[in-house]
Write an enzyme that holds these catalytic residues in place. Structure first.
Site, PDB file in Angstrom:
ATOM      1  N   ARG A  73      33.343  43.079  38.046  1.00 56.81           N
ATOM      2  CA  ARG A  73      32.685  42.762  39.272  1.00 56.81           C
ATOM      3  C   ARG A  73      31.966  43.523  39.998  1.00 56.81           C
ATOM      4  NH1 ARG A  73      36.748  40.130  37.702  1.00 56.81           N
ATOM      5  NH2 ARG A  73      37.757  42.076  37.432  1.00 56.81           N
ATOM      6  N   THR A  74      32.481  44.756  40.241  1.00 55.57           N
ATOM      7  CA  THR A  74      31.786  45.879  40.954  1.00 55.57           C
ATOM      8  C   THR A  74      30.333  46.068  40.518  1.00 55.57           C
ATOM      9  OG1 THR A  74      33.990  46.569  41.565  1.00 55.57           O
ATOM     10  CG2 THR A  74      32.062  47.868  42.025  1.00 55.57           C
ATOM     11  N   LYS A  83      28.532  65.319  25.851  1.00 55.25           N
ATOM     12  CA  LYS A  83      27.773  66.782  25.350  1.00 55.25           C
ATOM     13  C   LYS A  83      28.446  67.723  26.081  1.00 55.25           C
ATOM     14  CE  LYS A  83      23.203  64.792  24.136  1.00 55.25           C
ATOM     15  NZ  LYS A  83      21.900  64.824  24.383  1.00 55.25           N
ATOM     16  N   ARG A 137      31.234  55.061  39.952  1.00 54.35           N
ATOM     17  CA  ARG A 137      32.473  54.698  39.586  1.00 54.35           C
ATOM     18  C   ARG A 137      33.132  55.947  38.690  1.00 54.35           C
ATOM     19  NH1 ARG A 137      35.987  49.558  38.272  1.00 54.35           N
ATOM     20  NH2 ARG A 137      35.511  49.414  40.527  1.00 54.35           N
ATOM     21  N   HIS A 151      37.808  52.694  47.266  1.00 50.87           N
ATOM     22  CA  HIS A 151      37.108  51.830  46.824  1.00 50.87           C
ATOM     23  C   HIS A 151      36.531  51.120  48.120  1.00 50.87           C
ATOM     24  CE1 HIS A 151      34.925  49.231  44.201  1.00 50.87           C
ATOM     25  NE2 HIS A 151      35.963  48.554  43.599  1.00 50.87           N
TER      26      HIS A 151
END
Lengths: 151, 309
Positions: free
Chosen positions: B57-58, B86, B107, B135
Protein backbone atom coordinates in the site's frame (compact mmCIF):
# COMPACT_ATOMS: atom_id res chain seq x y z
CA UNK A 1 47.43 18.39 62.13
CA UNK A 2 44.78 16.98 59.85
CA UNK A 3 45.49 13.43 58.80
CA UNK A 4 44.89 12.65 55.11
CA UNK A 5 43.94 9.22 53.95
CA UNK A 6 45.40 10.10 50.56
CA UNK A 7 48.08 12.75 50.25
CA UNK A 8 47.61 15.87 48.11
CA UNK A 9 48.85 15.65 44.54
CA UNK A 10 51.33 18.04 42.87
CA UNK A 11 49.80 18.05 39.37
CA UNK A 12 46.73 16.35 37.99
CA UNK A 13 42.97 16.17 38.51
CA UNK A 14 40.76 15.53 41.53
CA UNK A 15 37.25 14.39 40.68
CA UNK A 16 35.22 15.04 43.81
CA UNK A 17 31.53 14.58 44.74
CA UNK A 18 31.14 11.55 42.49
CA UNK A 19 27.77 9.91 43.26
CA UNK A 20 28.48 7.13 45.72
CA UNK A 21 29.20 3.85 43.91
CA UNK A 22 30.04 5.42 40.53
CA UNK A 23 33.83 5.79 40.93
CA UNK A 24 34.72 2.54 39.16
CA UNK A 25 32.61 3.59 36.18
CA UNK A 26 34.36 6.96 36.13
CA UNK A 27 37.71 5.12 36.03
CA UNK A 28 36.49 3.30 32.93
CA UNK A 29 35.45 6.60 31.33
CA UNK A 30 38.88 8.15 31.80
CA UNK A 31 40.56 5.02 30.50
CA UNK A 32 42.41 3.83 33.62
CA UNK A 33 43.86 0.39 32.90
CA UNK A 34 47.00 -1.64 33.61
CA UNK A 35 49.14 0.32 31.20
CA UNK A 36 48.76 3.82 32.68
CA UNK A 37 52.03 5.41 33.81
CA UNK A 38 50.66 7.69 36.52
CA UNK A 39 49.23 7.23 40.00
CA UNK A 40 45.51 6.98 40.50
CA UNK A 41 43.92 7.05 43.97
CA UNK A 42 40.31 6.05 44.47
CA UNK A 43 38.30 6.72 47.61
CA UNK A 44 35.01 4.89 47.92
CA UNK A 45 32.21 5.77 50.31
CA UNK A 46 33.65 8.92 51.86
CA UNK A 47 31.48 11.03 54.18
CA UNK A 48 30.36 14.24 52.51
CA UNK A 49 28.73 17.28 54.12
CA UNK A 50 26.80 18.00 50.91
CA UNK A 51 25.81 14.57 49.60
CA UNK A 52 25.88 12.21 52.59
CA UNK A 53 28.34 9.84 50.93
CA UNK A 54 30.53 10.29 47.89
CA UNK A 55 33.43 8.82 45.92
CA UNK A 56 36.65 10.68 45.01
CA UNK A 57 39.29 9.98 42.34
CA UNK A 58 42.73 11.60 42.18
CA UNK A 59 44.67 11.22 38.97
CA UNK A 60 48.23 12.46 38.94
CA UNK A 61 49.82 14.21 35.94
CA UNK A 62 46.70 14.02 33.83
CA UNK A 63 43.92 16.46 32.87
CA UNK A 64 40.55 15.48 31.36
CA UNK A 65 39.23 16.39 27.93
CA UNK A 66 35.76 17.82 27.29
CA UNK A 67 34.29 14.50 26.09
CA UNK A 68 35.42 12.72 29.27
CA UNK A 69 33.83 15.45 31.38
CA UNK A 70 30.56 15.14 29.40
CA UNK A 71 30.54 11.38 29.98
CA UNK A 72 31.18 11.81 33.70
CA UNK A 73 28.25 14.27 33.87
CA UNK A 74 25.88 11.53 32.66
CA UNK A 75 26.66 9.14 35.52
CA UNK A 76 27.83 11.55 38.24
CA UNK A 77 25.94 14.79 37.62
CA UNK A 78 27.13 16.39 40.86
CA UNK A 79 30.86 15.72 40.36
CA UNK A 80 33.34 18.57 40.62
CA UNK A 81 36.60 18.67 38.68
CA UNK A 82 39.61 20.24 40.37
CA UNK A 83 42.65 20.78 38.19
CA UNK A 84 45.76 20.83 40.36
CA UNK A 85 48.96 22.56 39.30
CA UNK A 86 51.89 22.69 41.72
CA UNK A 87 49.70 21.67 44.69
CA UNK A 88 47.25 24.54 44.03
CA UNK A 89 43.73 24.31 42.66
CA UNK A 90 44.21 26.05 39.31
CA UNK A 91 40.63 25.48 38.15
CA UNK A 92 37.51 24.11 39.76
CA UNK A 93 34.11 23.48 38.17
CA UNK A 94 31.05 21.27 38.51
CA UNK A 95 30.38 19.01 35.54
CA UNK A 96 27.50 20.23 33.37
CA UNK A 97 25.34 17.80 31.50
CA UNK A 98 25.17 18.83 27.83
CA UNK A 99 21.74 19.49 26.22
CA UNK A 100 22.59 16.92 23.54
CA UNK A 101 24.99 14.03 24.19
CA UNK A 102 26.94 13.57 20.95
CA UNK A 103 29.14 10.57 20.26
CA UNK A 104 29.58 9.54 23.89
CA UNK A 105 26.87 6.88 24.33
CA UNK A 106 25.95 3.88 22.18
CA UNK A 107 22.21 3.42 21.58
CA UNK A 108 20.74 0.50 23.53
CA UNK A 109 18.37 -0.43 20.70
CA UNK A 110 20.20 -3.12 18.68
CA UNK A 111 18.01 -2.29 15.66
CA UNK A 112 18.87 1.43 15.71
CA UNK A 113 20.52 2.68 12.52
CA UNK A 114 23.41 4.08 14.61
CA UNK A 115 24.37 0.47 15.47
CA UNK A 116 24.61 -0.50 11.78
CA UNK A 117 28.04 0.63 10.61
CA UNK A 118 26.79 3.91 9.22
CA UNK A 119 29.22 6.84 9.32
CA UNK A 120 27.23 8.68 11.95
CA UNK A 121 27.80 9.83 15.52
CA UNK A 122 25.13 8.91 18.04
CA UNK A 123 23.05 11.80 19.38
CA UNK A 124 20.79 11.83 22.43
CA UNK A 125 18.49 14.52 23.66
CA UNK A 126 18.72 14.89 27.45
CA UNK A 127 15.05 14.76 28.43
CA UNK A 128 15.72 14.96 32.15
CA UNK A 129 18.90 15.70 34.11
CA UNK A 130 17.79 14.30 37.46
CA UNK A 131 17.24 11.39 37.01
CA UNK A 132 19.26 11.15 33.79
CA UNK A 133 16.91 10.31 30.91
CA UNK A 134 18.24 10.20 27.35
CA UNK A 135 16.27 9.79 24.14
CA UNK A 136 17.99 8.67 20.93
CA UNK A 137 17.58 11.34 18.26
CA UNK A 138 17.50 8.63 15.59
CA UNK A 139 15.32 5.79 16.85
CA UNK A 140 13.48 7.82 19.51
CA UNK A 141 14.07 5.21 22.24
CA UNK A 142 14.48 6.18 25.90
CA UNK A 143 17.82 4.85 27.14
CA UNK A 144 18.35 2.80 30.26
CA UNK A 145 21.65 1.87 31.95
CA UNK A 146 23.59 4.60 30.20
CA UNK A 147 26.74 3.84 32.22
CA UNK A 148 27.10 0.45 30.52
CA UNK A 149 27.02 1.94 27.05
CA UNK A 150 29.39 4.86 27.24
CA UNK A 151 31.61 4.88 24.15
CA UNK B 1 1.96 27.61 5.92
CA UNK B 2 5.49 26.84 4.78
CA UNK B 3 6.55 23.21 4.49
CA UNK B 4 8.92 23.57 1.55
CA UNK B 5 12.14 21.64 1.98
CA UNK B 6 11.28 20.15 5.41
CA UNK B 7 11.43 16.45 6.27
CA UNK B 8 8.61 14.27 7.60
CA UNK B 9 10.39 11.75 9.80
CA UNK B 10 8.13 11.50 12.85
CA UNK B 11 4.56 12.63 13.51
CA UNK B 12 6.04 14.61 16.42
CA UNK B 13 7.85 16.80 13.87
CA UNK B 14 4.47 18.25 12.86
CA UNK B 15 2.25 20.55 14.89
CA UNK B 16 -1.51 20.06 15.09
CA UNK B 17 -1.94 23.06 12.77
CA UNK B 18 0.43 21.56 10.19
CA UNK B 19 -1.37 18.19 10.28
CA UNK B 20 -4.72 19.96 9.83
CA UNK B 21 -3.27 21.84 6.87
CA UNK B 22 -2.13 18.57 5.25
CA UNK B 23 -5.60 17.07 5.80
CA UNK B 24 -7.39 20.13 4.38
CA UNK B 25 -5.25 19.99 1.26
CA UNK B 26 -5.76 16.22 1.00
CA UNK B 27 -9.50 16.80 0.99
CA UNK B 28 -9.14 19.17 -1.96
CA UNK B 29 -7.01 16.59 -3.73
CA UNK B 30 -9.50 13.71 -3.49
CA UNK B 31 -10.92 14.31 -7.02
CA UNK B 32 -7.36 14.39 -8.39
CA UNK B 33 -6.45 11.23 -6.49
CA UNK B 34 -9.43 9.40 -7.99
CA UNK B 35 -8.59 10.58 -11.52
CA UNK B 36 -11.75 12.66 -11.83
CA UNK B 37 -9.67 15.83 -12.23
CA UNK B 38 -6.19 16.20 -13.76
CA UNK B 39 -3.13 18.24 -12.82
CA UNK B 40 0.48 18.47 -14.04
CA UNK B 41 1.72 20.51 -11.10
CA UNK B 42 4.69 18.17 -10.46
CA UNK B 43 5.69 18.01 -14.14
CA UNK B 44 9.46 17.58 -14.39
CA UNK B 45 9.83 16.57 -10.72
CA UNK B 46 11.17 13.19 -9.62
CA UNK B 47 10.28 11.30 -6.44
CA UNK B 48 12.72 8.58 -5.29
CA UNK B 49 10.95 5.65 -3.65
CA UNK B 50 13.50 3.65 -1.65
CA UNK B 51 11.88 0.54 -0.20
CA UNK B 52 14.34 -1.68 1.64
CA UNK B 53 11.48 -3.68 3.13
CA UNK B 54 8.41 -5.14 1.46
CA UNK B 55 5.47 -2.80 1.11
CA UNK B 56 2.32 -2.83 -0.98
CA UNK B 57 0.00 0.00 0.00
CA UNK B 58 2.59 2.56 1.01
CA UNK B 59 4.78 2.08 -2.06
CA UNK B 60 1.92 1.95 -4.57
CA UNK B 61 0.11 4.91 -3.06
CA UNK B 62 3.26 7.08 -3.15
CA UNK B 63 3.78 6.08 -6.79
CA UNK B 64 0.15 6.77 -7.60
CA UNK B 65 0.28 10.11 -5.74
CA UNK B 66 3.32 11.34 -7.70
CA UNK B 67 1.90 10.21 -11.06
CA UNK B 68 -1.49 11.81 -10.30
CA UNK B 69 0.37 15.08 -9.65
CA UNK B 70 2.03 14.84 -13.07
CA UNK B 71 5.47 13.91 -11.73
CA UNK B 72 7.56 10.77 -12.12
CA UNK B 73 9.23 8.37 -9.74
CA UNK B 74 12.37 6.26 -9.62
CA UNK B 75 12.63 3.39 -7.18
CA UNK B 76 14.52 0.73 -5.33
CA UNK B 77 11.83 -1.85 -4.73
CA UNK B 78 14.08 -4.91 -4.63
CA UNK B 79 17.10 -4.07 -2.52
CA UNK B 80 18.73 -7.37 -3.48
CA UNK B 81 19.31 -5.83 -6.94
CA UNK B 82 20.91 -2.65 -5.57
CA UNK B 83 24.38 -1.78 -4.32
CA UNK B 84 23.17 -2.41 -0.76
CA UNK B 85 24.14 -6.05 -1.28
CA UNK B 86 27.69 -4.86 -2.04
CA UNK B 87 27.77 -3.35 1.44
CA UNK B 88 27.02 0.27 0.56
CA UNK B 89 25.96 2.31 3.58
CA UNK B 90 22.56 3.98 3.66
CA UNK B 91 24.36 7.33 4.02
CA UNK B 92 26.09 6.79 0.64
CA UNK B 93 22.92 5.54 -1.06
CA UNK B 94 21.07 8.64 0.12
CA UNK B 95 23.79 11.05 -1.06
CA UNK B 96 23.66 9.41 -4.48
CA UNK B 97 19.84 9.44 -4.75
CA UNK B 98 19.88 13.05 -3.56
CA UNK B 99 21.43 13.91 -6.92
CA UNK B 100 18.81 11.99 -8.90
CA UNK B 101 15.58 13.24 -7.36
CA UNK B 102 13.62 16.12 -5.81
CA UNK B 103 12.35 14.23 -2.74
CA UNK B 104 13.05 10.86 -1.13
CA UNK B 105 10.58 8.37 0.34
CA UNK B 106 12.27 5.77 2.53
CA UNK B 107 11.15 2.52 4.10
CA UNK B 108 13.91 0.75 5.97
CA UNK B 109 14.13 -2.14 8.46
CA UNK B 110 16.16 -0.15 11.01
CA UNK B 111 14.76 2.43 13.41
CA UNK B 112 16.16 5.90 12.88
CA UNK B 113 17.02 5.28 9.19
CA UNK B 114 14.82 8.16 7.99
CA UNK B 115 16.40 10.58 10.47
CA UNK B 116 19.82 9.54 9.16
CA UNK B 117 18.64 9.97 5.56
CA UNK B 118 17.32 13.44 6.36
CA UNK B 119 20.75 14.35 7.70
CA UNK B 120 22.51 13.30 4.52
CA UNK B 121 19.98 14.51 1.98
CA UNK B 122 19.56 18.10 0.84
CA UNK B 123 16.10 17.15 -0.49
CA UNK B 124 13.00 16.50 1.66
CA UNK B 125 12.84 13.00 3.15
CA UNK B 126 9.53 11.30 3.94
CA UNK B 127 9.65 8.37 6.36
CA UNK B 128 7.55 5.50 5.00
CA UNK B 129 8.24 3.31 8.04
CA UNK B 130 11.52 2.62 9.85
CA UNK B 131 11.54 -0.79 11.53
CA UNK B 132 9.34 -0.73 14.61
CA UNK B 133 9.65 3.08 14.68
CA UNK B 134 7.57 5.77 13.04
CA UNK B 135 5.28 5.74 10.00
CA UNK B 136 3.99 9.32 9.96
CA UNK B 137 2.15 9.25 6.61
CA UNK B 138 0.09 6.27 7.86
CA UNK B 139 -0.78 8.27 10.98
CA UNK B 140 -1.92 11.27 8.93
CA UNK B 141 -4.03 9.15 6.60
CA UNK B 142 -5.61 7.44 9.60
CA UNK B 143 -6.44 10.82 11.15
CA UNK B 144 -7.77 12.01 7.80
CA UNK B 145 -10.01 8.95 7.46
CA UNK B 146 -11.30 9.29 11.03
CA UNK B 147 -12.08 12.99 10.49
CA UNK B 148 -13.78 12.20 7.18
CA UNK B 149 -15.83 9.24 8.43
CA UNK B 150 -16.74 10.42 11.94
CA UNK B 151 -17.21 14.06 10.97
CA UNK B 152 -14.41 15.22 13.28
CA UNK B 153 -11.99 13.88 15.87
CA UNK B 154 -12.45 15.89 19.10
CA UNK B 155 -14.81 14.16 21.52
CA UNK B 156 -15.41 11.13 19.26
CA UNK B 157 -15.15 7.73 20.91
CA UNK B 158 -12.32 5.98 19.12
CA UNK B 159 -11.58 2.39 20.09
CA UNK B 160 -8.15 1.01 19.20
CA UNK B 161 -8.18 -2.79 19.24
CA UNK B 162 -5.59 -5.54 18.91
CA UNK B 163 -1.85 -5.57 19.41
CA UNK B 164 -1.39 -2.16 21.00
CA UNK B 165 1.91 -3.08 22.62
CA UNK B 166 4.02 -3.86 19.56
CA UNK B 167 1.88 -2.40 16.75
CA UNK B 168 3.85 0.34 15.03
CA UNK B 169 0.83 2.34 13.93
CA UNK B 170 -1.02 2.19 17.25
CA UNK B 171 1.41 4.28 19.36
CA UNK B 172 1.81 7.24 17.06
CA UNK B 173 -1.88 7.19 16.13
CA UNK B 174 -2.84 7.24 19.82
CA UNK B 175 -0.54 10.20 20.48
CA UNK B 176 -1.86 12.09 17.45
CA UNK B 177 -5.50 11.37 18.38
CA UNK B 178 -4.70 12.67 21.86
CA UNK B 179 -3.38 15.86 20.29
CA UNK B 180 -6.79 16.26 18.57
CA UNK B 181 -8.79 15.65 21.76
CA UNK B 182 -10.34 12.27 20.92
CA UNK B 183 -12.07 10.14 23.57
CA UNK B 184 -9.76 7.11 23.51
CA UNK B 185 -10.42 3.50 24.51
CA UNK B 186 -7.72 0.84 24.18
CA UNK B 187 -8.98 -2.75 23.91
CA UNK B 188 -6.36 -5.49 24.10
CA UNK B 189 -5.50 -8.59 26.10
CA UNK B 190 -3.47 -7.41 29.13
CA UNK B 191 -0.18 -8.69 27.64
CA UNK B 192 -0.68 -6.62 24.49
CA UNK B 193 -2.08 -3.45 26.09
CA UNK B 194 -0.76 0.03 25.17
CA UNK B 195 2.71 0.71 26.68
CA UNK B 196 2.78 2.77 29.88
CA UNK B 197 4.91 5.57 28.42
CA UNK B 198 2.37 6.16 25.60
CA UNK B 199 -0.40 6.32 28.20
CA UNK B 200 1.55 8.73 30.42
CA UNK B 201 2.36 10.84 27.34
CA UNK B 202 -1.42 11.09 26.71
CA UNK B 203 -2.15 11.89 30.34
CA UNK B 204 0.36 14.74 30.20
CA UNK B 205 -1.66 16.27 27.36
CA UNK B 206 -4.87 15.96 29.41
CA UNK B 207 -6.29 12.77 27.86
CA UNK B 208 -7.24 9.87 30.13
CA UNK B 209 -7.66 6.80 27.92
CA UNK B 210 -10.00 4.04 29.04
CA UNK B 211 -8.40 0.57 29.09
CA UNK B 212 -10.42 -2.56 28.51
CA UNK B 213 -10.10 -6.15 27.34
CA UNK B 214 -13.75 -6.58 26.37
CA UNK B 215 -14.38 -5.59 22.76
CA UNK B 216 -18.12 -6.34 22.70
CA UNK B 217 -18.73 -4.01 25.63
CA UNK B 218 -16.91 -1.08 23.99
CA UNK B 219 -18.40 -1.33 20.49
CA UNK B 220 -21.96 -0.18 21.29
CA UNK B 221 -21.22 3.55 21.69
CA UNK B 222 -18.04 3.77 19.57
CA UNK B 223 -17.73 6.15 16.61
CA UNK B 224 -14.61 4.50 15.20
CA UNK B 225 -13.22 1.00 15.62
CA UNK B 226 -9.55 0.88 14.61
CA UNK B 227 -8.35 -2.72 14.39
CA UNK B 228 -4.74 -3.89 14.30
CA UNK B 229 -3.51 -7.41 13.77
CA UNK B 230 -2.54 -9.64 16.68
CA UNK B 231 0.57 -11.46 15.56
CA UNK B 232 0.82 -15.18 16.13
CA UNK B 233 4.55 -14.97 16.97
CA UNK B 234 3.80 -12.94 20.12
CA UNK B 235 2.35 -16.08 21.74
CA UNK B 236 4.53 -19.05 22.66
CA UNK B 237 1.42 -21.23 22.96
CA UNK B 238 -0.70 -21.53 19.75
CA UNK B 239 -3.82 -22.43 21.77
CA UNK B 240 -3.48 -19.19 23.72
CA UNK B 241 -3.11 -17.26 20.44
CA UNK B 242 -6.28 -18.81 19.00
CA UNK B 243 -8.22 -17.97 22.14
CA UNK B 244 -7.06 -14.34 22.21
CA UNK B 245 -7.34 -13.74 18.46
CA UNK B 246 -10.84 -15.21 18.46
CA UNK B 247 -12.08 -12.83 21.12
CA UNK B 248 -11.00 -9.76 19.10
CA UNK B 249 -12.48 -10.82 15.75
CA UNK B 250 -14.96 -8.42 14.20
CA UNK B 251 -18.00 -10.03 12.58
CA UNK B 252 -21.62 -9.10 11.94
CA UNK B 253 -22.81 -10.37 15.30
CA UNK B 254 -20.41 -8.04 17.12
CA UNK B 255 -21.84 -5.11 15.16
CA UNK B 256 -25.49 -5.86 16.05
CA UNK B 257 -25.61 -3.24 18.81
CA UNK B 258 -23.15 -0.81 17.21
CA UNK B 259 -24.00 2.73 16.13
CA UNK B 260 -25.35 2.81 12.57
CA UNK B 261 -22.53 5.05 11.37
CA UNK B 262 -19.68 3.30 13.22
CA UNK B 263 -16.57 3.37 10.98
CA UNK B 264 -14.33 0.30 11.02
CA UNK B 265 -10.72 0.97 10.04
CA UNK B 266 -7.69 -1.28 9.64
CA UNK B 267 -4.21 -0.34 8.33
CA UNK B 268 -4.18 -3.65 6.35
CA UNK B 269 -3.08 -6.28 5.55
CA UNK B 270 -5.65 -8.14 7.61
CA UNK B 271 -5.50 -11.84 8.26
CA UNK B 272 -8.66 -12.96 10.00
CA UNK B 273 -9.35 -10.17 12.48
CA UNK B 274 -12.20 -8.82 10.34
CA UNK B 275 -14.57 -11.38 8.89
CA UNK B 276 -15.16 -10.94 5.11
CA UNK B 277 -18.92 -10.69 5.83
CA UNK B 278 -18.21 -7.23 7.32
CA UNK B 279 -16.82 -5.98 3.98
CA UNK B 280 -20.30 -5.41 2.58
CA UNK B 281 -21.60 -3.42 5.54
CA UNK B 282 -21.82 0.37 5.65
CA UNK B 283 -19.35 0.29 8.51
CA UNK B 284 -16.40 -1.14 6.56
CA UNK B 285 -14.16 1.80 5.70
CA UNK B 286 -10.76 0.11 5.47
CA UNK B 287 -10.54 0.15 1.68
CA UNK B 288 -11.57 3.81 1.70
CA UNK B 289 -8.78 4.27 4.25
CA UNK B 290 -6.29 2.59 1.87
CA UNK B 291 -7.45 4.90 -0.94
CA UNK B 292 -6.97 7.92 1.34
CA UNK B 293 -3.25 7.17 1.31
CA UNK B 294 -3.16 8.70 -2.17
CA UNK B 295 -4.63 12.19 -1.49
CA UNK B 296 -2.76 12.46 1.82
CA UNK B 297 0.57 11.59 0.19
CA UNK B 298 -0.24 13.91 -2.74
CA UNK B 299 -0.79 16.71 -0.21
CA UNK B 300 2.54 16.03 1.49
CA UNK B 301 4.46 15.89 -1.79
CA UNK B 302 2.84 19.13 -2.91
CA UNK B 303 3.61 20.88 0.37
CA UNK B 304 7.20 19.66 0.60
CA UNK B 305 8.08 20.40 -3.02
CA UNK B 306 5.95 23.52 -3.33
CA UNK B 307 3.44 24.22 -6.09
CA UNK B 308 -0.16 25.33 -6.58
CA UNK B 309 -2.89 23.28 -8.14
Amino acid sequence: MKEFRVTPIRNGTVIDHIDCGQALKVLRIIGINDSVQYTVSVLLHVPSKKDGWKDIIKVEDRELDAKEVDKISLIAPHATINIIRDFNVAEKFTVKMPEVAKGIVKCGNPNCITNMNEPVETEFVIESKDPTVLRCLYCDRIQENVADRLV
Amino acid sequence: MNFKGTDVVSIRDLSRKQIEHVMDLAEELVPYASGEKRTRVMDGKILANLFFEPSTRTRLSFESAMVRLGGRFIEIAQPQNSSIVKGETLADTIRMVDGYSDAIVLRHPHEGAARLAAKYSSKPVINAGDGAGQHPTQTILDLFTIRQQAGGIAGKKIVLVGDLKYGRTAHSLAEALGMFGADLTFVAPPVLQMPKDTISQLEKSGISPHLSSDLAEEVSDADVLYITRIQRERFPDPAEYNKVAGSYRVDRSLLRDAKKNLAILHPLPRVDEISPEVDNTENAKYFQQAFNGVPVRMALILLLLGGDL
